[in-house]
Structures are given as C-alpha cells and as structure tokens.
Design an enzyme around this catalytic site. Structure first.
Site, PDB file in Angstrom:
ATOM      1  N   HIS A   1      11.010   3.382   0.396  1.00 10.21           N
ATOM      2  CA  HIS A   1      10.685   2.328   1.398  1.00 10.21           C
ATOM      3  C   HIS A   1      11.558   0.931   1.318  1.00 10.21           C
ATOM      4  O   HIS A   1      11.292   0.019   1.919  1.00 10.21           O
ATOM      5  CB  HIS A   1       9.183   2.018   1.644  1.00 10.21           C
ATOM      6  CG  HIS A   1       8.233   3.049   2.213  1.00 10.21           C
ATOM      7  ND1 HIS A   1       7.048   3.387   1.864  1.00 10.21           N
ATOM      8  CD2 HIS A   1       8.754   3.961   3.106  1.00 10.21           C
ATOM      9  CE1 HIS A   1       6.604   4.475   2.365  1.00 10.21           C
ATOM     10  NE2 HIS A   1       7.221   4.870   3.131  1.00 10.21           N
TER      11      HIS A   1
ATOM     12  N   ARG B   1       0.708  -1.233   0.073  1.00 14.29           N
ATOM     13  CA  ARG B   1      -0.090  -0.051   0.036  1.00 14.29           C
ATOM     14  C   ARG B   1       1.053   1.290   0.174  1.00 14.29           C
ATOM     15  O   ARG B   1       0.491   2.466  -0.449  1.00 14.29           O
ATOM     16  CB  ARG B   1      -1.217  -0.052   1.170  1.00 14.29           C
ATOM     17  CG  ARG B   1      -2.033  -1.010   1.094  1.00 14.29           C
ATOM     18  CD  ARG B   1      -2.994  -1.042   2.349  1.00 14.29           C
ATOM     19  NE  ARG B   1      -3.759   0.063   2.375  1.00 14.29           N
ATOM     20  CZ  ARG B   1      -4.820   0.279   3.361  1.00 14.29           C
ATOM     21  NH1 ARG B   1      -4.692  -0.629   4.744  1.00 14.29           N
ATOM     22  NH2 ARG B   1      -5.493   1.246   3.127  1.00 14.29           N
ATOM     23  N   ASP B   2       1.901   1.350   0.291  1.00 13.06           N
ATOM     24  CA  ASP B   2       3.083   2.508   0.273  1.00 13.06           C
ATOM     25  C   ASP B   2       4.466   1.799  -0.521  1.00 13.06           C
ATOM     26  O   ASP B   2       5.601   2.115  -0.020  1.00 13.06           O
ATOM     27  CB  ASP B   2       3.388   2.738   1.587  1.00 13.06           C
ATOM     28  CG  ASP B   2       1.980   3.615   2.203  1.00 13.06           C
ATOM     29  OD1 ASP B   2       1.487   4.420   1.503  1.00 13.06           O
ATOM     30  OD2 ASP B   2       1.830   3.322   3.339  1.00 13.06           O
ATOM     31  N   PHE B   3       4.109   1.216  -1.781  1.00 12.29           N
ATOM     32  CA  PHE B   3       5.034   0.580  -2.340  1.00 12.29           C
ATOM     33  C   PHE B   3       6.168   1.507  -3.193  1.00 12.29           C
ATOM     34  O   PHE B   3       5.994   1.557  -4.416  1.00 12.29           O
ATOM     35  CB  PHE B   3       4.691  -0.673  -3.248  1.00 12.29           C
ATOM     36  CG  PHE B   3       5.488  -1.697  -3.509  1.00 12.29           C
ATOM     37  CD1 PHE B   3       6.192  -2.559  -2.523  1.00 12.29           C
ATOM     38  CD2 PHE B   3       5.779  -1.992  -4.847  1.00 12.29           C
ATOM     39  CE1 PHE B   3       7.012  -3.478  -2.818  1.00 12.29           C
ATOM     40  CE2 PHE B   3       6.651  -3.226  -5.063  1.00 12.29           C
ATOM     41  CZ  PHE B   3       7.208  -3.886  -4.047  1.00 12.29           C
ATOM     42  N   TYR B   4       6.843   2.338  -2.503  1.00 12.99           N
ATOM     43  CA  TYR B   4       7.710   3.315  -3.221  1.00 12.99           C
ATOM     44  C   TYR B   4       9.224   2.838  -2.879  1.00 12.99           C
ATOM     45  O   TYR B   4       9.544   2.369  -2.106  1.00 12.99           O
ATOM     46  CB  TYR B   4       7.205   4.665  -2.788  1.00 12.99           C
ATOM     47  CG  TYR B   4       5.784   5.107  -2.408  1.00 12.99           C
ATOM     48  CD1 TYR B   4       5.138   4.988  -3.957  1.00 12.99           C
ATOM     49  CD2 TYR B   4       5.159   5.430  -1.478  1.00 12.99           C
ATOM     50  CE1 TYR B   4       3.807   5.513  -3.922  1.00 12.99           C
ATOM     51  CE2 TYR B   4       3.791   5.698  -1.522  1.00 12.99           C
ATOM     52  CZ  TYR B   4       3.181   5.795  -2.851  1.00 12.99           C
ATOM     53  OH  TYR B   4       1.910   6.123  -2.659  1.00 12.99           O
TER      54      TYR B   4
END
Length: 275
Positions: free
Chosen positions: A170, A164-167
């Site tokens: 990260h 869901r915050d696969f940037y």
C-alpha cells in the site's frame, strides 16, 4: 445526498453525475463484498473509482460486537485523505466523492481519486531483495526506505491516525523519485488504500501494534536485516535502542508479525529481531 466533484469532472458526467459514476464501466482491480475498485477515464484523464453499495446489517453488527466501528462507505477514505494531506503524508488526490441513502446498511457512495501513474508498489519493488545479493547502492536505498517508512508511521500514530492495512503493497513508489538516482535522495512514496483508516486524538497501542506488525510481516521476505529493524525501531520511537529493546510493545509487534507470516505462508518466519 452529498456530492462534491471537480468542475471538469462534473461537466463531463452530465445531468446525474452520481448515477453516471455508480454505473460507469472500467478496469476492475478489486471487488469484495459491497465494494468495488476500478480504473476509469473521465475527460481524457485516468482515475481510480471506489464504489460502495452498502455493507448490510450483518457486517455492521459483526463489527459492533467486536467493538469496532464498521466502514459504511467512501466518507472514511475521503476524511483520511484530507487528514494525511494536513500532516504532509503523500497520498492520493481526491477529485470527488458522494453518498446517498439514509439506511446505513444500504447506503451508496463513491470516492474518485487521480490515478498515480508511473509508480510501483514497494512489495513489487523489493520482491527479489531477499534472494539476490545487494550492493552498496541497494543498501543506501534500503536505509532511505526504512527512514521514510518509520517517519510516516511515527507521524500517523503521533497524530491519532492508524491505517489498519499498513503493508508494503500500500505504498506506491514513483519511478522518477530523486532517491532512486541520488544516494540519500528522497523517495516519492504515496500511501494508498485508506478506506479502513481510523482517526482519533491519539492512537491506542493496540492499533499501533497492528500497523507496525503488518509492515514488519510484509517486509520479512524483502531482505530485512537486524540492522534494518533496529534502525526502524529507533527512528519510529525516537528513543535509545537499549530502552526500546526491553519494551513489551516490540514483543507484541514481533509476535503478531510471526502469526501473520505463518498464516500467509504456512511456515515459520525468520524474524531478524525476535524481541
């Protein structure tokens, strides 16, 4: 109350470890809503402490009305760490966690992880790749990155995990990774910030699109080329490119990545593969 700590940490915190951690000072990295992330030192060793002070009923109802399960505390991240360890995806090491309170809107909790020192986020590592010419060594390194990122995404999604915050920001790259000195060597990448991870038996397409679009968006200014994108598509799907290029999945990824880019930069992106 639930409380689980490594013995040396529990010993260093005294009679009430939960209260000690919920009040412990440290270097604040992020504070948003009812959540705070800070770097602390316990028994001479550095850790990251993520504290949750309750999200409130308004946040809970907002998520439920949007057909999303609200993140109520640290348990989500702790379960995600355990699942990634089972799958062999390098992440943080959980040194302890706890929660207390029956009211889901005011429940207090924390997750304590060992600090990943001598690392750099991929966002910072690749920050100038889009504006400086690359050499053969960078080309090989980028291919290794694409291969590992595609492999990680495929492993997660095939086993019912979405981030869901696969940037890029990260993913933490250890500076001493073999792949930085040896062409084709493995890069020591750790996936972090798991507090919104969802675990299921299978990952719905909607959430696979969100993850891949987030990664695509975050890499658009990192010298991403058409060849990089096609390589990622083939490795992620495991299918021939001819078939993949016609799939609606990649059109959705491209559309969402473009939307995220315009929202963040107030200008249209250059999409290497605008499928």
């Amino acid at each position: 109350m639930t409380l689980a700590l490594e013995p040396q940490i529990a010993q260093a915190l005294g009679a009430d470890p939960f209260a000690a951690l919920m009040q412990m000072p440290g270097e604040v990295y992020r504070a948003t809503g009812g959540r705070q992330t800070l770097r602390v030192e316990i028994a001479g060793r550095p850790y990251f402490l993520k504290r949750h002070h309750g999200v409130g009923w308004r946040e809970i109802w907002k998520n439920l009305l949007q057909l999303r399960l609200p993140v109520l505390g640290a348990a989500t991240e702790v379960r995600a760490i355990g699942r990634l360890e089972q799958l062999g995806v390098p992440t943080m090491h959980c040194a302890g966690w706890g929660e207390r309170g029956w009211n889901p809107a005011r429940r207090q909790s924390f997750a304590l992880t060992r600090a990943l020192d001598d690392t750099v986020s991929l966002e910072d590592f690749c920050v100038d790749w889009g504006c400086t010419p690359g050499d053969l060594a960078r080309l090989r390194l980028k291919r290794t990155l694409v291969r590992q990122l595609a492999g990680t995404a495929r492993t997660l999604h095939e086993h019912g995990v979405n981030h869901r915050d696969f940037y890029l920001c990260h993913f933490l790259l250890r500076r001493g990774s073999p792949g930085l000195a040896e062409p084709g060597g493995r890069l020591d990448l750790h996936l972090i910030d798991l507090h919104r991870v969802q675990l299921r038996r299978r990952t719905p397409e909607r959430w696979r699109v969100k993850d891949i679009a987030g990664l695509y968006f975050s890499a658009l200014d990192a010298g991403l080329t058409r060849a990089d994108c096609l390589r990622f598509m083939r490795l992620y799907s495991g299918e021939p490119l001819r078939a993949e290029l016609s799939r609606a999945f990649w059109r959705k990824v491209s559309t969402q990545a473009g939307f995220l880019y315009r929202k963040a930069h107030r200008r249209p992106p250059r999409l290497p593969v605008p499928v």
